[in-house]
Design a protein around this motif. Sequence first.
Motif, PDB file in Angstrom:
ATOM      1  N   LEU A 301       0.643  -1.320   0.061  1.00 23.89           N
ATOM      2  CA  LEU A 301      -0.067  -0.137  -0.032  1.00 23.89           C
ATOM      3  C   LEU A 301       0.986   1.064   0.151  1.00 23.89           C
ATOM      4  N   ASN A 302       1.940   1.273   0.453  1.00 21.78           N
ATOM      5  CA  ASN A 302       3.031   2.415   0.627  1.00 21.78           C
ATOM      6  C   ASN A 302       3.254   2.692  -0.983  1.00 21.78           C
ATOM      7  N   ASP A 303       3.758   1.605  -1.519  1.00 24.80           N
ATOM      8  CA  ASP A 303       4.084   1.954  -3.026  1.00 24.80           C
ATOM      9  C   ASP A 303       2.628   2.410  -3.801  1.00 24.80           C
ATOM     10  N   ALA A 304       1.636   1.819  -3.528  1.00 23.69           N
ATOM     11  CA  ALA A 304       0.458   1.984  -4.335  1.00 23.69           C
ATOM     12  C   ALA A 304       0.088   3.585  -3.849  1.00 23.69           C
ATOM     13  N   GLU A 305       0.278   4.020  -2.761  1.00 22.08           N
ATOM     14  CA  GLU A 305       0.039   5.280  -2.207  1.00 22.08           C
ATOM     15  C   GLU A 305       0.667   6.383  -3.180  1.00 22.08           C
ATOM     16  N   VAL A 306       1.860   6.038  -3.468  1.00 19.89           N
ATOM     17  CA  VAL A 306       2.803   6.986  -4.263  1.00 19.89           C
ATOM     18  C   VAL A 306       2.099   7.256  -5.737  1.00 19.89           C
ATOM     19  N   VAL A 307       1.857   5.803  -6.255  1.00 20.95           N
ATOM     20  CA  VAL A 307       1.151   6.093  -7.397  1.00 20.95           C
ATOM     21  C   VAL A 307      -0.115   6.809  -7.510  1.00 20.95           C
ATOM     22  N   CYS A 308      -1.047   6.569  -6.582  1.00 21.45           N
ATOM     23  CA  CYS A 308      -2.091   7.421  -6.511  1.00 21.45           C
ATOM     24  C   CYS A 308      -2.259   8.923  -6.522  1.00 21.45           C
ATOM     25  N   ARG A 309      -1.037   9.406  -5.651  1.00 16.71           N
ATOM     26  CA  ARG A 309      -0.860  10.607  -5.284  1.00 16.71           C
ATOM     27  C   ARG A 309      -0.254  11.225  -6.711  1.00 16.71           C
ATOM     28  N   GLN A 310       0.767  10.356  -7.259  1.00 15.89           N
ATOM     29  CA  GLN A 310       1.525  10.932  -8.636  1.00 15.89           C
ATOM     30  C   GLN A 310       0.144  10.947  -9.540  1.00 15.89           C
TER      31      GLN A 310
END
Length: 469
Positions: A301-310
Amino acid sequence: MNVFLGQEGILWTSYRMSFRVQAVLTLSITTFSLPLCVIRLAGSGSTRCSGRVEVYHSNSWGTVCDDGWDLNDAEVVCRQLNCGSALEVPQSAHFGAGTGQIWLDRVTCSGNESSLTDCQHSGFQSNRCEHGQDAAVICSGVRLCLNVFHVLCLLDLIRLAGSGSSRCSGTVEIFHNNVWGTVSDYKWDLNDAEVVCRQIKCGSALQAPRSAYFGAGTGPIWLSGVSCSGNESSLTECQNSGWGYDYYSYSHYFNGHYSDAGVICSGPIRLTGSGSSQCSGRVEVYHNNIWGTVCDDGWDLNDAEVVCRQLNCGSALEVPQSIWLDNVTCSGSESSLTECQHSVFGSNKCEHGQDAAVICSAGSGSSRCSGRVEVYHDNVWGTVSDYYWDLNDAEVVCRQLNCGSALEATLSSKFGAGTGQVWLSYVTCSGNESSLTECQHTGWGNYYYYYYSLHSYDVGVMCSGDNTF
């Protein structure tokens, strides 16, 4: 004091120069003032506006360590070299390892400094780095041209601006005659946006918004009637009406900036795959002019969080499990996926059955199967008015999105007011149609609540859901 551009993009003090051609024609170079610079870009595959960053200190050139190196630092370098804005900060000696001293480390810029050495850093030659960590930049750049009558000129400096803009979405602005100006949306389409996105290294064009989607600009309207094939390397290579000619200028009562063109680019990352949406799908990264996937080793989820914010898609909801990157490790606070720790590009033992994916919230409480309904028409995304909107209409949307059955047909902008066009009104579906546009409606752009706030009545849906990729 005047300057000229020497080899490797270094700026040096100089004077007005003249050249004699065949002892008959004398050409004069018109110079312009810029600050003296002690920085250059070098390395394998480098250009005047992209390469390994090198600083001149104590009578020798040396590199900069990439510890903490980010877009703010690169922004200072690009501005210092008169190379526009920073597009990327390649890591791990992307342009090859330098030689000699490593002059700077742990550079921390706000982005507003006039020189890299004005930024905070650990002190000259105070580091434990190796040249495999040499910092680099890729700037948006300027184009220099030589011509008999106006020898030195600046062209093709382009940027995205406006309310809600980002590095890869906003109102298109071009620098011409030393002034920033906008582009008219007359004939503006996805082919034109594709050229802009490629020019600023922002992947592919997703939308070509019109009607000052990101707010009305100011200053000149430099280009109008732009018509690109989509393969040009620069927007100014496309057919257009000529500098300063605005198609809408015939009316003294019409503010031409209400028709400013914009772009929404995928950026160096996109979500794709069967059943994907703008904010959910298989993660792909743009590198070396090719789209590739991300391996799901360690993907969380930490990795996915970066993608969603980007992607401006809210927060990460899920990381479906099922190749450019592998062993990605993000803290969750990074602004870009490539800022996270990962193995070298293309270095992995994964198969495409391990491609990483994300499902983002998309903001305003929406998800892949619930949110404000938007329709793509005439190269622009727009909303749907809630006049006569009911479960039959929502059922068609849910089926079209592969999101199961309709649970609720929301009214009055429950998922927030949209922007841009209101494309459909008075939609009446039987519930069996395969597409919303097959239902009866009043026609494209015939908005029922014409005299009210345009987006106070945007419709939405809540579907039962189907998160298959």
